[in-house]
Scaffold this active site. Structure first.
Site, short mmCIF file in Angstrom:
data_model
loop_
_atom_site.label_atom_id
_atom_site.label_comp_id
_atom_site.label_asym_id
_atom_site.label_seq_id
_atom_site.Cartn_x
_atom_site.Cartn_y
_atom_site.Cartn_z
N ASP A 206 -32.87 94.83 -9.93
CA ASP A 206 -32.23 95.69 -8.92
C ASP A 206 -33.21 96.18 -7.85
OD1 ASP A 206 -30.05 97.19 -7.82
OD2 ASP A 206 -30.76 98.98 -8.83
N SER A 230 -26.02 100.46 -4.24
CA SER A 230 -25.49 99.35 -5.03
C SER A 230 -24.08 99.69 -5.49
CB SER A 230 -26.38 99.10 -6.25
OG SER A 230 -27.70 98.81 -5.86
N GLN A 280 -25.22 90.83 -6.66
CA GLN A 280 -24.98 92.24 -6.42
C GLN A 280 -24.31 92.43 -5.06
OE1 GLN A 280 -27.81 95.83 -5.28
NE2 GLN A 280 -27.92 95.52 -7.49
#
Length: 289
Positions: A206, A230, A280
């Site tokens: 991430d 996110s 993502q």
């Protein structure tokens, strides 16, 4: 490197969840957060912790191979996090778990993950690009020009990160294209436990994947008023890999529209083995001139 040692110790501490000893219809675990200078829990942390919590309900030989999660609310790093694990299904080869992360009684992250025993089968993999400079050939980034809060976050990060072609902290050098590559590894060795490396890989996944969207539009992290968050995260573990050895994270963004952008990534060992794939979607808002 005292800061590096402490930052890796902090990573291991947040991955060491405690069994709350409480039982309802779910397994309950509790954890702490790393201190964050901007006052929000790092998404990769709660993602990794959720995987650890789900893994605690399974035998070690049944390992995570995929997860799909949603970031629901910003977390407060000053507060503890409670993880509830629902044992949805246990089959002969596969198990499914749902993990919810809570603060102040409301969920901040929700995940479903699948686990599998190691089975033989067909095998192929997209090869690693052969035109990426090695980490030894890339310059280290000097954080001295960053804002003090950004500099603190950079220095306290548990991983070394080297960008190809260059980082986006203060400016976007080179062509504005929706792709980049990143070499990454933890700043000191981790225990040999493969479960720790799987969770730590989720943590690292991430860190930079949002940047392909920013790079495509020439937007640096330091842009005044930039807002990035996110929304969801999906990950597939293909093969074992150590996160304390250099890993190459090849990233691209196929689309951005409506204040959202999608990024995908492939993570390789230095020897070219495909370890994991990631996707993502993020919210990104760039101020109008």
């Amino acid at each position: 490197m005292t800061d590096a040692v402490d930052s890796v110790a902090s990573l291991l501490a947040v991955l060491d969840l405690r069994d709350a000893g409480a039982r309802t219809t779910e397994d309950i675990f509790t954890g702490v957060s790393q201190a964050m200078p901007f006052g929000r829990v790092y998404g990769g942390q709660v993602l990794a912790q959720s995987i650890v919590a789900a893994s605690r309900t399974l035998p070690p030989e049944r390992t995570v191979h995929s997860m799909h999660g949603y970031f629901l609310r910003p977390g407060d790093p000053a507060d503890g996090i409670t993880f509830s694990v629902d044992r949805i299904h246990d089959g002969r080869s596969f198990s499914t778990r749902r993990t919810q992360a809570y603060q102040a009684g409301v969920p901040i992250f929700s995940m479903i993950a699948s686990f599998q025993d190691d089975d033989p089968g067909l095998e192929h993999a997209e090869p690693m690009p052969d035109d990426i400079p090695l980490p030894e050939d890339l310059p280290e980034f000097d954080p001295q020009g960053l804002h003090p809060l950004s500099r603190r976050m950079f220095s306290e990060r548990p991983a070394d990160v080297l960008h190809v072609p260059s980082p986006l902290y203060t400016s976007v050098e080179g062509p504005h294209v929706p792709r980049q590559a990143v070499w990454m590894r933890t700043r000191r060795p981790l225990p040999d436990d493969p479960a720790v490396h799987r969770a730590a890989l989720a943590y690292l996944s991430d860190l930079t994947i949002q940047e392909t969207i920013l790079r495509a539009h020439g937007v640096a992290w330091s842009t005044p008023g930039l807002k990035v968050a996110s929304l969801d995260h999906a990950m597939w573990w293909h093969r074992p890999g150590r996160v304390d050895d250099w890993l190459l994270y090849v990233q691209e963004s196929p689309n951005a529209r409506g204040g959202r952008g999608l990024s995908t990534g492939r993570i390789y060992t230095r020897d070219g083995l495909l370890v994991a794939s990631v996707a993502q979607e993020i919210m990104v808002r760039v101020p109008r001139d």
